[in-house]
Design a protein around this motif. Structure first.
Motif, PDB file in Angstrom:
ATOM      1  N   TYR A  93       0.826  -1.212   0.000  1.00 26.55           N
ATOM      2  CA  TYR A  93       0.000   0.000   0.000  1.00 26.55           C
ATOM      3  C   TYR A  93       0.860   1.262   0.000  1.00 26.55           C
ATOM      4  CZ  TYR A  93      -2.889   3.760   1.856  1.00 26.55           C
ATOM      5  OH  TYR A  93      -3.506   4.970   2.050  1.00 26.55           O
ATOM      6  N   VAL A 114      -7.413   4.978  -4.228  1.00 23.10           N
ATOM      7  CA  VAL A 114      -7.400   4.155  -3.023  1.00 23.10           C
ATOM      8  C   VAL A 114      -8.777   4.175  -2.350  1.00 23.10           C
ATOM      9  CG1 VAL A 114      -6.269   3.822  -0.794  1.00 23.10           C
ATOM     10  CG2 VAL A 114      -4.945   4.611  -2.733  1.00 23.10           C
ATOM     11  N   GLN A 117     -11.318   1.287  -2.028  1.00 23.02           N
ATOM     12  CA  GLN A 117     -11.105   0.175  -1.109  1.00 23.02           C
ATOM     13  C   GLN A 117     -12.355  -0.290  -0.375  1.00 23.02           C
ATOM     14  OE1 GLN A 117      -9.231   0.967   2.517  1.00 23.02           O
ATOM     15  NE2 GLN A 117      -9.321  -1.163   3.151  1.00 23.02           N
ATOM     16  N   THR A 121     -13.550  -4.061  -0.470  1.00 24.73           N
ATOM     17  CA  THR A 121     -13.583  -4.798   0.788  1.00 24.73           C
ATOM     18  C   THR A 121     -14.959  -5.385   1.043  1.00 24.73           C
ATOM     19  OG1 THR A 121     -11.878  -3.351   1.733  1.00 24.73           O
ATOM     20  CG2 THR A 121     -13.198  -4.633   3.279  1.00 24.73           C
ATOM     21  N   LEU A 176      -4.137   0.128  -3.900  1.00 25.93           N
ATOM     22  CA  LEU A 176      -5.533  -0.197  -3.616  1.00 25.93           C
ATOM     23  C   LEU A 176      -5.707  -1.691  -3.371  1.00 25.93           C
ATOM     24  CD1 LEU A 176      -8.641   0.194  -3.651  1.00 25.93           C
ATOM     25  CD2 LEU A 176      -8.507   0.111  -6.160  1.00 25.93           C
ATOM     26  N   THR A 180      -6.628  -3.429   0.380  1.00 26.96           N
ATOM     27  CA  THR A 180      -7.867  -4.218   0.432  1.00 26.96           C
ATOM     28  C   THR A 180      -7.578  -5.649   0.855  1.00 26.96           C
ATOM     29  OG1 THR A 180      -8.838  -2.857  -1.330  1.00 26.96           O
ATOM     30  CG2 THR A 180      -9.861  -4.988  -0.887  1.00 26.96           C
ATOM     31  N   THR A 183      -6.388  -5.824   4.579  1.00 27.32           N
ATOM     32  CA  THR A 183      -7.458  -5.690   5.574  1.00 27.32           C
ATOM     33  C   THR A 183      -8.234  -6.989   5.715  1.00 27.32           C
ATOM     34  OG1 THR A 183      -7.682  -3.321   5.087  1.00 27.32           O
ATOM     35  CG2 THR A 183      -9.517  -4.381   6.207  1.00 27.32           C
ATOM     36  N   ALA A 260     -13.056  -0.355   6.611  1.00 21.38           N
ATOM     37  CA  ALA A 260     -12.725   0.154   5.280  1.00 21.38           C
ATOM     38  C   ALA A 260     -13.466   1.441   4.972  1.00 21.38           C
ATOM     39  CB  ALA A 260     -13.038  -0.906   4.226  1.00 21.38           C
TER      40      ALA A 260
END
Length: 302
Positions: A93, A114, A117, A121, A176, A180, A183, A260
């Protein structure tokens, strides 16, 4: 009713007033990362800059972990999962964001890319984590992205077109995908770990990979100006230690979609900071976009 043994006391609960402030504090601190890049990138290559940042984080957090005798993961599998999540959330990232900005992509446009995301997500949370995304959350995600688009619309219009734009956008797209995937991966495989030793395990592979790529693609020369030193110190102390610790806490406590959705607030907050520090103008459309983003995040997290 059971009693506690003599001489022991229950662990004090976390202050109830502190938890609701964590998301707001995270957004504020995370948004300053683009400002730090603006200050520091003129004096060092993006990956060289990040390599120095990782070295300082490892020295500081390693010292804290040893001094406080923080617990380390008990299994190799736990080490592996924490390390992989660190590579995705930080190395991929941050490397993508810093490279995109250093290639000339405006910070606002980078934030917009970004900013996809939360949608990605939400798409992955259903199949990867088994989380159910409600219609109201989808509506909030859509409104949030529309608000981000309005905030940075004037910067998108001023961006180069054609092959140059593609070259600038590619690192942002990689960023991006990294944030994603990171996370979702962390929420599934290692949502809870000690923040002191976990930071060391996350940033160590980031340093190795980033330094190797920097050595192959950059001169690794640094101009040690006061501005660069300030930017480096800010990104180490405020971003890598403060904001990243808050991100880990939020991932541990909330759903992937809720965490997110906070990234929608980053571009408006960055625009406000840039207005205060650099005198960048805020159009009426941008102000409307900020309000829309805030409402979208509230709807997604309600």
């Amino acid at each position: 009713m059971s009693r506690l043994p003599t001489g022991t006391a229950p662990n004090p609960p976390a202050p109830p007033a502190a938890s609701p402030l964590f998301p707001l504090l995270f957004v504020l601190l995370w948004s300053t990362g683009f400002i730090g890049a603006k200050f520091g990138l003129p004096d060092a290559g993006p990956l060289t800059f990040l390599s120095l940042r990782y070295v300082l984080v490892l020295v500081l957090m390693g010292g804290v972990a040893l001094f406080t005798r923080a617990p380390w993961p008990a299994t190799r599998q736990a080490w592996l999962h924490i390390g992989v999540s660190g590579l995705l959330v930080h190395a991929v990232y941050l490397g993508g964001v810093f490279t995109a900005i250093s290639h000339g992509l405006p910070a606002g446009v980078t934030a917009l890319v970004v900013g996809l995301q939360p949608v990605l997500t939400a798409l992955g949370a259903g199949t990867w984590l088994g989380e159910r995304v409600k219609p109201a959350q989808w509506a909030g995600l859509g409104l949030g992205f529309a608000g981000v688009a309005l905030v940075v619309a004037h910067k998108v219009a001023a961006t180069a077109t054609g092959g140059a734009l593609v070259a600038m956008l590619l690192p942002a797209v990689v960023a991006l995908l990294g944030i994603t995937a990171g996370t979702l991966y962390q929420k599934k495989f290692c949502p809870a770990f000690d923040l002191r030793t976990g930071s060391v395990i996350q940033f160590l592979p980031c340093l190795v990979v980033t330094a190797l790529v920097a050595g192959a693609t950059e001169t690794m020369q640094v101009h040690w100006t006061a501005q660069f030193a300030f930017a480096l110190g800010w990104l180490v102390l405020v971003l890598s230690l403060g904001a990243v610790s808050l991100l880990n806490v939020l991932i541990r406590r909330g759903s992937a979609v809720n965490v997110a959705s906070l990234f929608y607030l980053t571009p408006p907050t960055t625009a406000l900071i840039a207005w205060a520090l650099f005198g960048e103008t805020l159009t009426g459309l941008a102000l409307v976009g900020m309000a829309l983003s805030v409402y979208g995040v509230w709807l997604a997290r309600r």
